[in-house]
Design an enzyme around this catalytic site. Structure first.
Site, PDB file in Angstrom:
ATOM      1  CG  HIS A   1      42.711  77.529  50.774  1.00 38.80           C
ATOM      2  ND1 HIS A   1      41.656  77.597  49.881  1.00 38.80           N
ATOM      3  CD2 HIS A   1      43.710  76.875  50.121  1.00 38.80           C
ATOM      4  CE1 HIS A   1      42.015  77.009  48.738  1.00 38.80           C
ATOM      5  NE2 HIS A   1      43.234  76.544  48.867  1.00 38.80           N
TER       6      HIS A   1
ATOM      7  N   GLY B   1      30.541  71.170  47.608  1.00 43.47           N
ATOM      8  CA  GLY B   1      30.420  72.631  47.659  1.00 43.47           C
ATOM      9  C   GLY B   1      31.648  73.374  47.197  1.00 43.47           C
TER      10      GLY B   1
HETATM   11  P1  OAD Z   1      33.590  78.833  44.872  1.00 41.66           P
HETATM   12  O1  OAD Z   1      32.840  80.077  45.153  1.00 41.66           O
HETATM   13  O2  OAD Z   1      34.559  78.840  43.747  1.00 41.66           O
HETATM   14  O3  OAD Z   1      32.564  77.651  44.574  1.00 41.66           O
HETATM   15  C1  OAD Z   1      31.458  77.412  45.392  1.00 41.66           C
HETATM   16  C2  OAD Z   1      30.751  76.169  44.902  1.00 41.66           C
HETATM   17  O4  OAD Z   1      29.716  75.873  45.829  1.00 41.66           O
HETATM   18  C3  OAD Z   1      30.103  76.312  43.516  1.00 41.66           C
HETATM   19  O5  OAD Z   1      30.446  75.177  42.727  1.00 41.66           O
HETATM   20  C4  OAD Z   1      28.600  76.318  43.833  1.00 41.66           C
HETATM   21  O6  OAD Z   1      27.826  75.708  42.799  1.00 41.66           O
HETATM   22  C5  OAD Z   1      28.559  75.501  45.099  1.00 41.66           C
HETATM   23  N1  OAD Z   1      27.413  75.774  45.990  1.00 41.66           N
HETATM   24  C6  OAD Z   1      26.705  76.910  46.166  1.00 41.66           C
HETATM   25  N2  OAD Z   1      25.748  76.741  47.113  1.00 41.66           N
HETATM   26  C7  OAD Z   1      25.857  75.467  47.550  1.00 41.66           C
HETATM   27  C8  OAD Z   1      25.171  74.667  48.522  1.00 41.66           C
HETATM   28  N3  OAD Z   1      24.179  75.163  49.264  1.00 41.66           N
HETATM   29  N4  OAD Z   1      25.567  73.388  48.704  1.00 41.66           N
HETATM   30  C9  OAD Z   1      26.593  72.869  47.984  1.00 41.66           C
HETATM   31  N5  OAD Z   1      27.271  73.566  47.053  1.00 41.66           N
HETATM   32  C10 OAD Z   1      26.932  74.837  46.834  1.00 41.66           C
HETATM   33  O7  OAD Z   1      34.274  78.371  46.249  1.00 41.66           O
HETATM   34  P2  OAD Z   1      35.492  77.366  46.473  1.00 41.66           P
HETATM   35  O8  OAD Z   1      35.447  76.248  45.503  1.00 41.66           O
HETATM   36  O9  OAD Z   1      35.529  77.048  47.918  1.00 41.66           O
HETATM   37  O10 OAD Z   1      40.718  80.568  48.153  1.00 41.66           O
HETATM   38  O11 OAD Z   1      36.724  78.300  46.131  1.00 41.66           O
HETATM   39  C11 OAD Z   1      38.027  77.809  46.291  1.00 41.66           C
HETATM   40  C12 OAD Z   1      38.944  78.890  46.775  1.00 41.66           C
HETATM   41  O12 OAD Z   1      38.837  80.054  45.943  1.00 41.66           O
HETATM   42  C13 OAD Z   1      38.626  79.416  48.162  1.00 41.66           C
HETATM   43  O13 OAD Z   1      39.147  78.623  49.190  1.00 41.66           O
HETATM   44  C14 OAD Z   1      39.287  80.763  48.133  1.00 41.66           C
HETATM   45  C15 OAD Z   1      38.851  81.230  46.770  1.00 41.66           C
HETATM   46  O14 OAD Z   1      39.654  82.193  46.178  1.00 41.66           O
HETATM   47  C16 OAD Z   1      41.465  81.199  49.056  1.00 41.66           C
HETATM   48  O15 OAD Z   1      40.996  82.002  49.844  1.00 41.66           O
HETATM   49  C17 OAD Z   1      42.906  80.835  48.994  1.00 41.66           C
END
Ligand code: OAD
Length: 246
Positions: free
Chosen positions: A118, A186
């Protein structure tokens, strides 16, 4: 944490290990995630900020928001999860770190083989002549104009509706399909095509695990969920692996 003997033995024998990371990996550094309670998409609508039309209709607003996030990201430090992943590079014959994060923290923790799906908030480019502009004053809240052609400068991040960098995606899909073990760490696995990678790995025969405090929509497809914070689980996993590989 009690790691399954299956996971440890698969990792011990693995030639190719790949991981997909998401915003949760940086949560323990203090970078807000997107979809957790209080996350970024609860406060802002993606279409206000993370798409090209929004940038063209109010470039200063979108630029100032990215400048604000850049300030947050420069002030934080990599956490034990980032450092454990950097260490894994030297543990396995081939280790691929594929990330959706734009915060640069994997590089700052010492990882070298990082595939950014990204983009990276530290880079910017001109929408007209595509020249890269890396050094920007984070205090400057008005959008920059290109010194070469006068075009608007935008952050080198993938916005909604945009294609992922082709080379990075092709590499990520290929390594996912050829991994012995694949970890999804994560990430809510809500955003495609990144969310397909753990599933591609599973369907191609990899042993697959998630590291997350909560199950996600792909949990039922994968072999196991290591329920916990990535900083804690990864640090324990690396020390366990080092013991197992002695
Ligand atoms: P999300 O905010 O969708 O998901 C974050 C995940 O991290 C969730 O499943 C939480 O349960 C988990 N989480 C929270 N704290 C944690 C910890 N300490 N250790 C491990 N896991 C934890 O974020 P992404 O999946 O990264 O796109 O989102 C994907 C994309 O959506 C991003 O790259 C961004 C966003 O829109 C773009 O910017 C193109």
């Amino acid at each position: 944490m009690n790691f399954s003997s299956e996971l440890i033995s698969r990792l011990r024998d693995a030639k190719v290990v790949s991981v997909l990371t998401g915003a949760g990996v940086s949560a323990e550094s203090g970078v807000p995630t997107f979809r957790d309670p209080g996350g970024i998409w609860e406060k802002f609508r993606p279409e206000q900020l993370a798409n090209f039309e929004a940038f063209m209709s109010d470039p200063d607003f979108v630029w100032s928001w990215y400048q604000h996030r850049r300030e947050i990201m420069r002030d934080v430090k990599p956490n034990p999860g980032h450092f454990a992943l950097a260490e894994m590079e030297s543990i396995f014959p081939e280790f691929n770190l594929i990330t959706q994060n734009i915060d640069n923290l994997h590089f700052r923790a010492g990882s070298k083989r990082v595939t950014e799906l990204h983009g990276n908030i530290e880079r910017n480019y001109c929408i007209k002549c595509r020249i890269f502009v890396d050094e920007v004053d984070v205090k400057e809240k008005k959008v920059l104009k290109c010194a070469e052609c006068g075009g608007l400068i935008r952050p080198d991040v993938v916005w909604f509706g945009e294609m992922l960098p082709r080379k990075a995606l092709v590499f990520a899909e290929d390594r996912a399909a050829n991994s012995d073990v694949f970890l999804s760490i994560g990430t809510s696995a809500e955003v495609y095509p990144a969310a397909m990678l753990p599933v591609i790995a599973k369907r191609s025969g990899a042993y697959t695990a998630e590291i997350n405090p909560h199950p996600t929509s792909i949990t039922p497809e994968l072999d196991e969920l290591l329920m916990g914070k990535s900083g804690e689980v990864l640090a324990e996993l690396v020390s366990r692996l080092k013991g197992a590989l002695k």
